[in-house]
Design a protein around this motif. Sequence first.
Motif, PDB file in Angstrom:
ATOM      1  N   GLY A 193       0.825  -1.212   0.000  1.00  0.00           N
ATOM      2  CA  GLY A 193       0.000   0.000   0.000  1.00  0.00           C
ATOM      3  C   GLY A 193       0.857   1.259   0.000  1.00  0.00           C
ATOM      4  N   GLY A 194       0.250   2.335   0.488  1.00  0.00           N
ATOM      5  CA  GLY A 194       0.905   3.645   0.451  1.00  0.00           C
ATOM      6  C   GLY A 194       2.240   3.677   1.197  1.00  0.00           C
ATOM      7  N   HIS A 203      -4.579   5.478   5.320  1.00  0.00           N
ATOM      8  CA  HIS A 203      -5.901   5.302   5.925  1.00  0.00           C
ATOM      9  C   HIS A 203      -6.040   3.890   6.486  1.00  0.00           C
ATOM     10  N   ASP A 204      -5.129   3.018   6.067  1.00  0.00           N
ATOM     11  CA  ASP A 204      -5.134   1.654   6.588  1.00  0.00           C
ATOM     12  C   ASP A 204      -3.724   1.083   6.481  1.00  0.00           C
ATOM     13  N   ASP A 206      -1.713  -2.279   4.867  1.00  0.00           N
ATOM     14  CA  ASP A 206      -1.888  -3.433   3.972  1.00  0.00           C
ATOM     15  C   ASP A 206      -0.671  -4.359   4.077  1.00  0.00           C
TER      16      ASP A 206
END
Length: 363
Positions: A193-194, A203-204, A206
Amino acid sequence: QVVLPDKEQFLMPSYACQRLTPLESHNNKFTEALSLLAENAELNNEEGRAVAFRRAAAVLKALPVMVTSATQLRGLPCLGEHSQRVIKDIIENGVSNEVESTMHSERFKALKLLTGIFGVGAKTADRWFKEGIQSLTQLVHSGHELNPAQQAGLEHYHDLNQPVTKAEAEAIGDIVRRVVLDVLPGSEMTLTGGFRRGKMTGHDVDFLITHPDEGKETGLISKVVSLLTAQGLLLYQKTTRNSYMENKGRLAQPSSTMDRFERCFCIFKLEIKEMRPDKDWRAVRVDLVVAPISQYAFAVLGWTGSKLFERELRRWASQVKSMSLSSHALFDIKQCKYLRTTSEEEIFSHLGLEFIPPTERNA
Ligand code: DGT
Ligand code: MG
């Protein structure tokens, strides 16, 4: 009107997967405006419009200088009339009236608030808004029955709308990795993810998990979830089994953004060190995804993002190379065969693209 000489204009390939997009952009005021219009289009279920704004924003993100004049836009790809008008408004007036009025509209504010609830998508939010629901309190008093994801989303609304820091992501990674290794020694886990693209917040969180012996990873997630649950670390979880099937010489499933890996979407209970008056933990959205080693490179590529970068990779694969790319595999449609690889570098090479490192995939 002053016309800039040609060297002031930029050459830019049209697919985001053909160019470098670092995290820091020189054109935030433009990209934020275009992203807001994209978000609004997504909330209105106008997928085509949303993608057009996202592509335009991505072009400006990749520009090596700040745009100060409309002449600099000439020759740039993916800038439709609408996006150009927004950019020109900002150059000339400092703001775009369309963006300002969208941002402050009751509808946009309400839909953003409602889709900020984990488990609530644009369609549900729109239905509620049409019934006059514009706040969380109104939702609670509306008598709507919420599904378990939405109940958890509402309960942890505040925490889940606080950015997750890299340090928090790593703390969760340490806890999960220990459990994964307990269940299946030799497993490997990657933060995707980011955060893999260099972001400091998200935002989360992963995670992708695999094991060097193909097949050993099957069923791993349910055991990991049981142990995490027993330790009281999961506030919500939904686990799904792997449903990916490959047929020799035939494309398995139409490529889509959702993949079919064994996975767990959960809300993690993370202990926090700093003193809070009310509680010593916070809720964090965590995705745990398990991929067989033979698909791992595709999974890592697919879960690193950005979402637009992924979309552009798939579009390049199908439109330019007659291939179908997913988070599971790359299929050559003309040769009717899967192209196997063990690294992201090889996937780019199969696609006839120069390798773009994760930190330059922030399209
Ligand atoms: P964030 O969390 O706000 O920092 O942003 P990202 O870039 O981490 O976005 P996120 O967490 O929504 O998704 C990470 C990447 O994983 C993104 O490029 C799209 C991909 N992804 C998310 N959900 C799915 C899914 O269900 N299937 C597949 N194949 N990919 C997904
Ligand atoms: Mg993420």
